[in-house]
Design a protein around this motif. Structure first.
Motif, PDB file in Angstrom:
ATOM      1  N   PRO A 122       5.304 -35.623   0.293  1.00 26.17           N
ATOM      2  CA  PRO A 122       6.555 -35.634   1.575  1.00 26.17           C
ATOM      3  C   PRO A 122       7.636 -34.802   1.656  1.00 26.17           C
ATOM      4  CG  PRO A 122       5.847 -37.455   1.030  1.00 26.17           C
ATOM      5  CD  PRO A 122       5.404 -36.127  -0.532  1.00 26.17           C
ATOM      6  N   ARG A 123       8.253 -34.953   0.820  1.00 31.46           N
ATOM      7  CA  ARG A 123       9.741 -34.301   1.368  1.00 31.46           C
ATOM      8  C   ARG A 123       9.917 -32.448   1.701  1.00 31.46           C
ATOM      9  NH1 ARG A 123      13.891 -33.358  -3.863  1.00 31.46           N
ATOM     10  NH2 ARG A 123      13.950 -35.984  -3.305  1.00 31.46           N
ATOM     11  N   VAL A 124       8.593 -31.796   1.760  1.00 31.87           N
ATOM     12  CA  VAL A 124       8.484 -30.543   2.094  1.00 31.87           C
ATOM     13  C   VAL A 124       6.855 -30.412   3.674  1.00 31.87           C
ATOM     14  CG1 VAL A 124       9.491 -29.784  -0.047  1.00 31.87           C
ATOM     15  CG2 VAL A 124       6.754 -29.841   0.192  1.00 31.87           C
ATOM     16  N   HIS A 125       6.718 -31.747   3.224  1.00 28.58           N
ATOM     17  CA  HIS A 125       5.958 -31.882   5.027  1.00 28.58           C
ATOM     18  C   HIS A 125       6.372 -31.901   5.945  1.00 28.58           C
ATOM     19  CE1 HIS A 125       2.619 -34.559   1.835  1.00 28.58           C
ATOM     20  NE2 HIS A 125       3.252 -33.091   1.540  1.00 28.58           N
ATOM     21  N   GLN A 126       5.796 -31.232   7.434  1.00 33.55           N
ATOM     22  CA  GLN A 126       5.566 -31.239   7.867  1.00 33.55           C
ATOM     23  C   GLN A 126       4.732 -32.360   8.823  1.00 33.55           C
ATOM     24  OE1 GLN A 126       2.138 -31.114   9.590  1.00 33.55           O
ATOM     25  NE2 GLN A 126       1.814 -29.465   9.590  1.00 33.55           N
ATOM     26  N   PRO A 127       5.428 -33.236   9.546  1.00 36.73           N
ATOM     27  CA  PRO A 127       5.148 -33.905  10.464  1.00 36.73           C
ATOM     28  C   PRO A 127       3.172 -34.799  10.095  1.00 36.73           C
ATOM     29  CG  PRO A 127       6.490 -33.327  12.167  1.00 36.73           C
ATOM     30  CD  PRO A 127       6.146 -32.933  10.796  1.00 36.73           C
ATOM     31  N   MET A 128       2.335 -33.309   9.811  1.00 31.81           N
ATOM     32  CA  MET A 128       1.004 -34.373   9.881  1.00 31.81           C
ATOM     33  C   MET A 128       1.047 -34.093   8.417  1.00 31.81           C
ATOM     34  SD  MET A 128      -0.030 -33.934  12.798  1.00 31.81           S
ATOM     35  CE  MET A 128      -2.064 -33.747  13.052  1.00 31.81           C
TER      36      MET A 128
END
Length: 147
Positions: A44-50
Motif C-alpha cells: 500500500p505504500r506505493v499504491h494509487q487509490p485503486m
C-alpha cells in the motif's frame, strides 16, 4: 580496472539512506558491466487509490536505478543529474515485488542513456522507461572542496 560488483552495490546502498529509495524500500540487488538492478516491494505504500502500483512509484524506481547506474561510471570529480525520463506502464501490479533493470544504451562524456525494464516476479514487463543523465563536474566551494 575490472568491474567490481560488490563495490558497486555497496556504493548504491550507501547513497540510499534517508532518501526516497529507503522510503520506498528500493534495494540494489545486482550489478555488472552495463547494468544495475534494484527491487521494490509493492505494498500500500506505493499504491494509487485503486490499490495498484502507482506509476510514479515505478518511475521513482526507474530513476533511482538509472541514476545509480550512471554513478558507477563517473569519476569522483563528477556528478550526474537526471534530465529526462519517460515511462510506458504496460501491466498493473497489486502486491509482491518489482525489479528495475537499467541497461546502458549510450555512455558519452556528458550524457548517459539508460533503458529501464520494470518486471514482476514472473519476468512480465510492468513498465518500460528511458532515462537520460547529464554528467557534470562537481561544484567547488571557495576552498576548492567538492560541495
Amino acid at each position: 580496472m575490472p568491474f567490481d560488483k560488490d563495490q558497486a552495490l555497496a556504493m548504491c546502498r550507501r547513497f540510499s539512506g534517508n532518501t526516497l529509495m529507503e522510503t520506498l524500500g528500493i534495494e540494489y540487488t545486482d550489478a555488472g558491466e552495463g547494468y544495475l538492478e534494484a527491487t521494490m516491494p509493492v505494498t500500500p505504500r506505493v499504491h494509487q487509490p485503486m490499490g495498484l502500483l502507482h506509476g510514479g512509484a515505478s518511475v521513482a524506481l526507474a530513476e533511482s536505478v538509472g541514476s545509480a547506474a550512471s554513478i558507477m561510471y563517473i569519476n569522483p570529480a563528477e556528478e550526474e543529474r537526471g534530465i529526462e525520463i519517460s515511462a510506458s506502464h504496460l501491466q498493473s501490479k497489486r502486491d509482491g515485488f518489482v525489479t528495475g533493470r537499467a541497461s546502458l544504451i549510450h555512455k558519452g562524456r556528458s550524457l548517459h542513456l539508460w533503458e529501464i525494464k520494470i518486471t514482476d516476479e514472473e519476468g512480465k514487463l510492468v513498465s518500460l522507461c528511458k532515462l537520460t543523465n547529464m554528467v557534470l563536474p562537481k561544484k567547488k566551494d571557495n576552498n576548492g572542496r567538492s560541495i
